[in-house]
Each structure stands twice: as C-alpha cells, then as structure tokens.
Write a protein that holds these residues in place. Structure first.
Motif, PDB file in Angstrom:
ATOM      1  N   SER A  51       0.833  -1.202   0.000  1.00 20.61           N
ATOM      2  CA  SER A  51       0.000   0.000   0.000  1.00 20.61           C
ATOM      3  C   SER A  51       0.869   1.255   0.000  1.00 20.61           C
ATOM      4  O   SER A  51       0.577   2.224  -0.708  1.00 20.61           O
ATOM      5  N   PHE A  52       1.958   1.236   0.791  1.00 16.68           N
ATOM      6  CA  PHE A  52       2.881   2.380   0.802  1.00 16.68           C
ATOM      7  C   PHE A  52       3.501   2.595  -0.573  1.00 16.68           C
ATOM      8  O   PHE A  52       3.682   3.736  -1.026  1.00 16.68           O
ATOM      9  N   GLU A  53       3.855   1.500  -1.246  1.00 15.30           N
ATOM     10  CA  GLU A  53       4.466   1.619  -2.573  1.00 15.30           C
ATOM     11  C   GLU A  53       3.518   2.298  -3.559  1.00 15.30           C
ATOM     12  O   GLU A  53       3.911   3.182  -4.328  1.00 15.30           O
ATOM     13  N   LEU A  94       0.912   4.243  -2.870  1.00 18.81           N
ATOM     14  CA  LEU A  94       0.704   5.652  -2.516  1.00 18.81           C
ATOM     15  C   LEU A  94       1.958   6.485  -2.777  1.00 18.81           C
ATOM     16  O   LEU A  94       1.863   7.681  -3.090  1.00 18.81           O
ATOM     17  N   HIS A  95       3.126   5.879  -2.655  1.00 14.81           N
ATOM     18  CA  HIS A  95       4.367   6.592  -2.991  1.00 14.81           C
ATOM     19  C   HIS A  95       4.404   6.940  -4.476  1.00 14.81           C
ATOM     20  O   HIS A  95       4.784   8.058  -4.855  1.00 14.81           O
ATOM     21  N   ASP A  96       4.018   5.976  -5.326  1.00 10.27           N
ATOM     22  CA  ASP A  96       3.984   6.259  -6.760  1.00 10.27           C
ATOM     23  C   ASP A  96       2.982   7.358  -7.080  1.00 10.27           C
ATOM     24  O   ASP A  96       3.223   8.214  -7.939  1.00 10.27           O
ATOM     25  N   LEU A  97       1.831   7.345  -6.372  1.00 11.97           N
ATOM     26  CA  LEU A  97       0.839   8.392  -6.588  1.00 11.97           C
ATOM     27  C   LEU A  97       1.369   9.750  -6.155  1.00 11.97           C
ATOM     28  O   LEU A  97       1.166  10.765  -6.835  1.00 11.97           O
ATOM     29  N   ALA A  98       2.084   9.801  -5.022  1.00  9.13           N
ATOM     30  CA  ALA A  98       2.646  11.065  -4.552  1.00  9.13           C
ATOM     31  C   ALA A  98       3.751  11.559  -5.495  1.00  9.13           C
ATOM     32  O   ALA A  98       3.875  12.765  -5.755  1.00  9.13           O
ATOM     33  N   SER A  99       4.575  10.631  -6.009  1.00  9.25           N
ATOM     34  CA  SER A  99       5.640  11.028  -6.932  1.00  9.25           C
ATOM     35  C   SER A  99       5.078  11.611  -8.225  1.00  9.25           C
ATOM     36  O   SER A  99       5.707  12.498  -8.832  1.00  9.25           O
ATOM     37  N   ALA A 100       3.921  11.127  -8.628  1.00 11.83           N
ATOM     38  CA  ALA A 100       3.310  11.648  -9.857  1.00 11.83           C
ATOM     39  C   ALA A 100       2.617  12.973  -9.642  1.00 11.83           C
ATOM     40  O   ALA A 100       2.152  13.589 -10.614  1.00 11.83           O
ATOM     41  N   ALA A 160       7.799  12.018  -0.741  1.00 15.20           N
ATOM     42  CA  ALA A 160       6.944  11.031  -1.405  1.00 15.20           C
ATOM     43  C   ALA A 160       6.801   9.760  -0.562  1.00 15.20           C
ATOM     44  O   ALA A 160       5.754   9.094  -0.605  1.00 15.20           O
ATOM     45  N   TRP A 161       7.842   9.399   0.210  1.00 17.25           N
ATOM     46  CA  TRP A 161       7.749   8.222   1.073  1.00 17.25           C
ATOM     47  C   TRP A 161       7.005   8.528   2.373  1.00 17.25           C
ATOM     48  O   TRP A 161       6.394   7.644   2.971  1.00 17.25           O
ATOM     49  N   ALA A 162       7.080   9.784   2.840  1.00 17.93           N
ATOM     50  CA  ALA A 162       6.390  10.134   4.087  1.00 17.93           C
ATOM     51  C   ALA A 162       4.891  10.344   3.883  1.00 17.93           C
ATOM     52  O   ALA A 162       4.100  10.120   4.807  1.00 17.93           O
TER      53      ALA A 162
END
Length: 271
Positions: A37-39, A41-47, A55-57
């Motif tokens: 799930s973190f991965e 959401l991290h990809d969504l934040a990076s985009a 992006a990881w936090a």
C-alpha cells in the motif's frame, strides 16, 4: 520416588505451536500489505509533485490512521466499551487508502487493475485487525492469571500451645489448692470455643469473581442451559461489569472448568 517438573501434554504443545505460527504469519501479512500500500501511494505522490523523502512520508498520512484506529479499538475492547472515534479513524484510513490506491491506476479497461490496487489496503486492514485480536486474547488470558486470588495458608500453632499448657499446668495446680483443679477443667474446655469464634472478615470479591458469579447464575436462570454470548454480555452490562464478548467467553470457560458438568447442558441460544 523422584519428582520432576510436570510434563507438558501434546495438546498444549500443539496449541502453543499453532498460536506462534498464526502470530508470525499474521505479522508477515500485515507488513507485506502495508508495504504494498505504501508503494502504491508513494507512486501516486511522486506523480503529483512530491519527490524523495516527502513522497515516502506522504503514505503514512493515510495508512497510519488504520493502525491508530485499530489500536484504540483494542484499548476500548479491553475496557469493555465502544470508542466511536477509533472506529471513525479506522474507517477513514481504510476507505481513504483503498480509494487512493484505486485512483492511482488511472483509466484502465481491465477491471483486474483496480482489484490489484485495492487488495493491499484491504489486506492491511484485515491483517492488522487479526493481529490486534490475537493481542487481545493474550492480554485477557494474562490478566485472568495475574488477578487470581492467593491461597491463604495457616501456620501450625497448636503444637506450641499444647506443650506450654502441659508445662504450666502442674506448676500452678501443685502449690495451690488441689480441690480447685477439677473446677478449672471445664474452663479449659470452654476456652477453645471463643478462640475459633473470631474469624477474619471476608474480603470483597474481585472483579473477576463478580463476573464469574454473574455468569454462573445464568445457568440456573436459563433453566439448566448454557448461556450464549449475548446472554452473558447483557447480564454483565446490567451488573455494571466489563461486558465485552471476550470477557464473557473467558468467564464461561472458567466456570465450566470449575464445574465440568455444565459443558454438557444444552445451549440457550434459542431461549
């Protein structure tokens, strides 16, 4: 004959092994689900303009509500009450995580893309809930052991008193009037009676003993039938005692361990 430590039955070994295996697998599933799930959401934040550490936090601002809410639900369950704030936090975190994971897929013609994105947050919610349930069962069983009343032990005082009485009796009766010796005998026989009369006042029942007393009374109240969980929860609530499902079941187990014949009674589910 040599006395060694009590042997552990194969049944207890199997229960311990299953409990440890379930705890290890549940912990691993929880970690993997939150990581996936973190991965996502991290990809969504990076985009969307977040990079590096930010992006990881950012996923923690969503998925952490699941862990906080379920920990508060566990605390409320141990206290025998319902916490609406804990339920709201868990719901907000799980719904938000699922929605954002699915939204990160974008437009897709394959429905399995959305299913794949929704599985990690759903698994994280369920796995963490199962883990908290195991912690709840462990804490309840440990609390029942720690709150068990101690067994009183009376020191043997009678032999010391008897030896002193035999040594003092001839010294007192010989120099004084011998005729009063038979008169003193009935007084000696009356002395043990007032010694046994004063008793220690009964200590008030502990909370666990009060719960067991309420549950035991239900067997007679329901006409020699085993009370269901809802019967025990209602009776404990009316008595002002902790009334969670786990507390009721643990009390019924203790009552039926003390009186094994109660296990053979018909269930009162339909009553």
């Amino acid at each position: 004959m040599p006395s060694g430590p009590p042997a552990v039955t194969p049944h207890a070994d199997a229960q311990l092994g299953l409990a440890i295996g379930a705890a290890v697998l549940t912990t691993a599933l929880t970690a993997v689900s939150f990581w996936l799930s973190f991965e996502a959401l991290h990809d969504l934040a990076s985009a969307h303009r977040l990079h590096g550490e930010r992006a990881w936090a950012w996923p923690a601002t969503v998925d952490s509500f699941i862990g906080i809410g379920e920990l508060l639900i566990l605390r409320a369950s141990l206290l025998g009450r319902v916490d609406p704030w804990a339920i709201a936090l868990t719901t907000a975190g799980s719904v938000g995580s699922i929605a954002l994971n699915v939204a990160g897929v974008g437009v897709s013609d394959d429905p399995l893309d959305y299913v794949t994105a929704a599985v990690p947050p759903v698994a994280a919610l369920l796995a963490f809930g199962v883990l908290m349930r195991q912690v709840h069962e462990f804490l309840v069983s440990r609390q029942s052991v720690l709150t068990a009343p101690p067994v009183p032990s009376a020191p043997p005082v009678t032999p010391v008193i008897s030896t002193e009485a035999t040594t003092e009796a001839p010294n007192i009766t010989e120099p004084e009037e011998p005729e009063r010796a038979p008169e003193d005998e009935p007084e000696v026989t009356e002395e043990p009676e007032p010694v046994t009369e004063p008793q220690k006042p009964q200590e008030p029942l502990t909370q666990r003993e009060q719960i067991d007393q309420v549950v035991r009374h239900l067997y007679d109240e329901l006409g020699n039938r085993r009370p269901a969980t809802r019967h025990m929860v209602a009776a404990l609530r009316d008595a002002g005692l902790p009334c969670s499902d786990g507390t009721a079941r643990e009390s019924r187990k203790r009552v039926e361990t003390a009186e094994p014949h109660l296990k053979d009674l018909p269930d009162a589910i339909a009553a």
